[in-house]
Design a protein around this motif. Structure first.
Motif, PDB file in Angstrom:
ATOM      1  N   ALA A 177      -8.546   0.072   0.990  1.00  0.00           N
ATOM      2  CA  ALA A 177      -9.013   1.196   0.150  1.00  0.00           C
ATOM      3  C   ALA A 177      -9.620   2.293   1.032  1.00  0.00           C
ATOM      4  O   ALA A 177      -9.369   3.486   0.818  1.00  0.00           O
ATOM      5  CB  ALA A 177     -10.046   0.704  -0.861  1.00  0.00           C
ATOM      6  N   ILE A 178     -10.390   1.874   2.050  1.00  0.00           N
ATOM      7  CA  ILE A 178     -10.980   2.896   2.934  1.00  0.00           C
ATOM      8  C   ILE A 178      -9.871   3.633   3.682  1.00  0.00           C
ATOM      9  O   ILE A 178      -9.875   4.865   3.775  1.00  0.00           O
ATOM     10  CB  ILE A 178     -11.978   2.275   3.948  1.00  0.00           C
ATOM     11  CG1 ILE A 178     -13.130   1.585   3.222  1.00  0.00           C
ATOM     12  CG2 ILE A 178     -12.527   3.340   4.900  1.00  0.00           C
ATOM     13  CD1 ILE A 178     -14.124   0.852   4.136  1.00  0.00           C
ATOM     14  N   SER A 179      -8.891   2.864   4.191  1.00  0.00           N
ATOM     15  CA  SER A 179      -7.859   3.526   4.997  1.00  0.00           C
ATOM     16  C   SER A 179      -7.031   4.482   4.141  1.00  0.00           C
ATOM     17  O   SER A 179      -6.693   5.579   4.587  1.00  0.00           O
ATOM     18  CB  SER A 179      -7.003   2.524   5.771  1.00  0.00           C
ATOM     19  OG  SER A 179      -6.005   1.997   4.970  1.00  0.00           O
ATOM     20  N   SER A 180      -6.751   4.106   2.865  1.00  0.00           N
ATOM     21  CA  SER A 180      -5.966   5.073   2.084  1.00  0.00           C
ATOM     22  C   SER A 180      -6.822   6.241   1.601  1.00  0.00           C
ATOM     23  O   SER A 180      -6.356   7.372   1.545  1.00  0.00           O
ATOM     24  CB  SER A 180      -5.196   4.388   0.940  1.00  0.00           C
ATOM     25  OG  SER A 180      -6.110   3.896   0.016  1.00  0.00           O
ATOM     26  N   GLU A 181      -8.114   5.980   1.317  1.00  0.00           N
ATOM     27  CA  GLU A 181      -9.001   7.093   0.913  1.00  0.00           C
ATOM     28  C   GLU A 181      -9.118   8.130   2.037  1.00  0.00           C
ATOM     29  O   GLU A 181      -9.112   9.334   1.794  1.00  0.00           O
ATOM     30  CB  GLU A 181     -10.391   6.507   0.592  1.00  0.00           C
ATOM     31  CG  GLU A 181     -11.458   7.523   0.196  1.00  0.00           C
ATOM     32  CD  GLU A 181     -12.869   6.885   0.144  1.00  0.00           C
ATOM     33  OE1 GLU A 181     -13.005   5.729  -0.311  1.00  0.00           O
ATOM     34  OE2 GLU A 181     -13.821   7.562   0.576  1.00  0.00           O
ATOM     35  N   LEU A 182      -9.188   7.636   3.283  1.00  0.00           N
ATOM     36  CA  LEU A 182      -9.418   8.561   4.396  1.00  0.00           C
ATOM     37  C   LEU A 182      -8.136   8.988   5.115  1.00  0.00           C
ATOM     38  O   LEU A 182      -8.174   9.850   5.993  1.00  0.00           O
ATOM     39  CB  LEU A 182     -10.369   7.914   5.424  1.00  0.00           C
ATOM     40  CG  LEU A 182     -11.735   7.468   4.893  1.00  0.00           C
ATOM     41  CD1 LEU A 182     -12.572   6.846   6.003  1.00  0.00           C
ATOM     42  CD2 LEU A 182     -12.494   8.661   4.296  1.00  0.00           C
ATOM     43  N   GLY A 183      -7.019   8.342   4.752  1.00  0.00           N
ATOM     44  CA  GLY A 183      -5.754   8.682   5.419  1.00  0.00           C
ATOM     45  C   GLY A 183      -5.747   8.269   6.879  1.00  0.00           C
ATOM     46  O   GLY A 183      -5.223   8.996   7.730  1.00  0.00           O
ATOM     47  N   ILE A 184      -6.358   7.110   7.170  1.00  0.00           N
ATOM     48  CA  ILE A 184      -6.360   6.609   8.555  1.00  0.00           C
ATOM     49  C   ILE A 184      -5.849   5.166   8.552  1.00  0.00           C
ATOM     50  O   ILE A 184      -5.746   4.543   7.487  1.00  0.00           O
ATOM     51  CB  ILE A 184      -7.778   6.652   9.196  1.00  0.00           C
ATOM     52  CG1 ILE A 184      -8.788   5.842   8.351  1.00  0.00           C
ATOM     53  CG2 ILE A 184      -8.252   8.076   9.365  1.00  0.00           C
ATOM     54  CD1 ILE A 184     -10.175   5.734   8.968  1.00  0.00           C
ATOM     55  N   SER A 185      -5.535   4.617   9.742  1.00  0.00           N
ATOM     56  CA  SER A 185      -4.970   3.272   9.811  1.00  0.00           C
ATOM     57  C   SER A 185      -6.061   2.215   9.596  1.00  0.00           C
ATOM     58  O   SER A 185      -7.256   2.501   9.765  1.00  0.00           O
ATOM     59  CB  SER A 185      -4.323   3.058  11.184  1.00  0.00           C
ATOM     60  OG  SER A 185      -5.339   3.051  12.169  1.00  0.00           O
ATOM     61  N   ARG A 186      -5.612   0.995   9.261  1.00  0.00           N
ATOM     62  CA  ARG A 186      -6.564  -0.120   9.115  1.00  0.00           C
ATOM     63  C   ARG A 186      -7.281  -0.373  10.439  1.00  0.00           C
ATOM     64  O   ARG A 186      -8.470  -0.691  10.472  1.00  0.00           O
ATOM     65  CB  ARG A 186      -5.814  -1.398   8.689  1.00  0.00           C
ATOM     66  CG  ARG A 186      -5.300  -1.371   7.242  1.00  0.00           C
ATOM     67  CD  ARG A 186      -6.448  -1.483   6.259  1.00  0.00           C
ATOM     68  NE  ARG A 186      -7.314  -2.656   6.512  1.00  0.00           N
ATOM     69  CZ  ARG A 186      -7.070  -3.875   6.088  1.00  0.00           C
ATOM     70  NH1 ARG A 186      -6.009  -4.107   5.344  1.00  0.00           N
ATOM     71  NH2 ARG A 186      -7.887  -4.871   6.348  1.00  0.00           N
ATOM     72  N   ALA A 187      -6.500  -0.224  11.550  1.00  0.00           N
ATOM     73  CA  ALA A 187      -7.099  -0.468  12.872  1.00  0.00           C
ATOM     74  C   ALA A 187      -8.240   0.518  13.126  1.00  0.00           C
ATOM     75  O   ALA A 187      -9.297   0.157  13.666  1.00  0.00           O
ATOM     76  CB  ALA A 187      -6.034  -0.336  13.957  1.00  0.00           C
ATOM     77  N   ALA A 188      -8.026   1.767  12.687  1.00  0.00           N
ATOM     78  CA  ALA A 188      -9.078   2.781  12.895  1.00  0.00           C
ATOM     79  C   ALA A 188     -10.321   2.425  12.074  1.00  0.00           C
ATOM     80  O   ALA A 188     -11.462   2.624  12.528  1.00  0.00           O
ATOM     81  CB  ALA A 188      -8.564   4.164  12.512  1.00  0.00           C
ATOM     82  N   VAL A 189     -10.109   1.870  10.865  1.00  0.00           N
ATOM     83  CA  VAL A 189     -11.254   1.444  10.048  1.00  0.00           C
ATOM     84  C   VAL A 189     -12.007   0.334  10.780  1.00  0.00           C
ATOM     85  O   VAL A 189     -13.242   0.372  10.907  1.00  0.00           O
ATOM     86  CB  VAL A 189     -10.799   0.960   8.640  1.00  0.00           C
ATOM     87  CG1 VAL A 189     -11.977   0.395   7.850  1.00  0.00           C
ATOM     88  CG2 VAL A 189     -10.121   2.083   7.869  1.00  0.00           C
ATOM     89  N   ASN A 190     -11.248  -0.669  11.298  1.00  0.00           N
ATOM     90  CA  ASN A 190     -11.893  -1.784  12.016  1.00  0.00           C
ATOM     91  C   ASN A 190     -12.705  -1.282  13.201  1.00  0.00           C
ATOM     92  O   ASN A 190     -13.833  -1.723  13.430  1.00  0.00           O
ATOM     93  CB  ASN A 190     -10.835  -2.765  12.558  1.00  0.00           C
ATOM     94  CG  ASN A 190     -10.225  -3.556  11.419  1.00  0.00           C
ATOM     95  OD1 ASN A 190     -10.787  -3.590  10.326  1.00  0.00           O
ATOM     96  ND2 ASN A 190      -9.064  -4.160  11.661  1.00  0.00           N
ATOM     97  N   THR A 191     -12.120  -0.364  13.963  1.00  0.00           N
ATOM     98  CA  THR A 191     -12.821   0.159  15.149  1.00  0.00           C
ATOM     99  C   THR A 191     -14.119   0.856  14.725  1.00  0.00           C
ATOM    100  O   THR A 191     -15.180   0.682  15.338  1.00  0.00           O
ATOM    101  CB  THR A 191     -11.924   1.181  15.902  1.00  0.00           C
ATOM    102  OG1 THR A 191     -10.659   0.561  16.103  1.00  0.00           O
ATOM    103  CG2 THR A 191     -12.522   1.617  17.203  1.00  0.00           C
TER     104      THR A 191
END
Ligand code: BTN
Length: 334
Positions: free
Chosen positions: A23-37
């Motif tokens: 949900a965070i990655s689609s809300e922000l338009g970034i990859s899951r990996a970027a969310v994890n980092t």
């Protein structure tokens, strides 16, 4: 400019519950990996973020850092374009003045976590230690003559009162002219600086500088200030979210900016009802180096132009313009 980390912390604060990495990655338009980092980086900064395989991430507690990410969770994204947050500056007023001279638009806000040359009124310095307060400057560009905006600092005091009330539930008083007081201690001072256009003498820019002492004990002040100044925490026992106060203050000053040269009567009402000086015995004190004798009386009203109406002990009534009034039972001048 918001970084990925800022966006992620804002999403976690807004969610107030578990939110999946997807949900965070689609809300922000970034990859899951970027969310994890980003989550890893935030944890290393003291954000307690729990994760559960099925539910995602939850923010359990956070260090209440003063940063654009936390501020952005309380404001629409579009408002953040003109908000700058710095860790340390000389003086937010001086820096914003420089930006104004380069053409920064009305509504630009400069916030710092500490100042090395914080300025107070009458050439005094303003203690601005790291991680405790909010050192905040807001740029106004009204089309007006200086005489049309003499109420700006008093209205800004009302904005600070409203922002603290909204963010913390605490009802600060205003000590005439423009100090905010809780529990008889000064918790905020305001320094407004104006630039005029040299040819027309109309207002080019107004910088409203606001310093609020928020967290920490009174020990953050030097001994000679401890009877006078306090932090919101030292007087109320409650630690506050500085980013939330900053966001509420931006919102309140945006409202003021839109009505400053029109109808500000509601500000006078709030100012008068919060003014701790009213009804008190006051001394009108001469400026240092002057041989005038202090006069005593009772503050009876705030006039529409924010001068203070005082009934002197001899029965005469005077309207006082400048801030050299001491209030019995309250601190003197700082
Ligand atoms: C006073 O109480 O005398 C006014 C204090 C104003 C302090 C604020 S902190 C943000 C802004 N930058 C400054 O250098 N001063 C104002």
């Amino acid at each position: 400019m918001l970084t990925t980390k800022d966006h992620v912390i804002a999403s976690l604060i807004k969610a107030q519950d578990y939110i999946s990495g997807e949900a965070i990655s689609s809300e922000l338009g970034i990859s899951r990996a970027a969310v994890n980092t980003a989550v890893k980086a935030l944890r290393s900064e003291g954000y307690d973020i729990d994760s559960s395989t099925n539910k995602g991430y939850i923010l359990k507690s956070y260090p209440y850092k003063l940063n654009l990410g936390e501020i952005s969770s309380y404001l629409p994204a579009s408002r953040l374009d003109n908000v700058i947050v710095e860790s340390s500056v000389t003086s937010t007023n001086d820096l914003l003045k420089a930006l104004a001279s380069e053409g920064a638009p009305a509504g630009t806000v400069l916030i710092a976590d500490s100042q090395t040359k914080g300025k107070g009124r009458r050439g005094r310095s303003f203690k601005s230690p790291l991680g405790t307060g909010l050192y905040f400057s807001y740029l106004l560009r009204p089309s007006a003559a200086p005489s049309d905006v003499t109420h700006v600092t008093a209205c800004a005091a009302v904005c600070v009162h409203n922002a603290i009330l909204r963010a913390t539930g605490l009802d600060a008083s205003i000590k005439w002219v423009n100090d905010l007081v809780i529990g008889n201690k000064k918790i905020c001072g305001i320094l407004t600086e104006m630039n005029l256009e040299s040819e027309s003498y109309s207002v080019d820019s107004i910088i409203i500088g606001i310093g609020i002492n928020i967290n920490g004990s009174a020990d953050i002040f030097p001994p000679e200030l401890r009877d006078i100044a306090g932090t919101i925490e030292s007087v109320s026992g409650v630690r506050s979210d500085r980013s939330r106060i900053a966001a509420c203050l931006i919102d309140e000053l945006d409202k003021l900016s839109s009505c400053l040269t029109a109808d500000t009567s509601s500000y006078l009402e709030t100012y008068s009802s919060c003014c701790i000086t009213l009804g008190k015995e006051v001394s009108l004190v001469s400026l240092p180096d002057s041989d005038e004798v202090a006069r005593h009386g009772t503050a009876i009203a705030v006039n529409p132009d924010y001068t203070l109406k005082v009934r002197l002990d001899d029965g005469s009534i005077v309207d006082v313009k400048s801030g050299e009034v001491s209030v019995r039972g309250l601190y003197g001048y700082i």
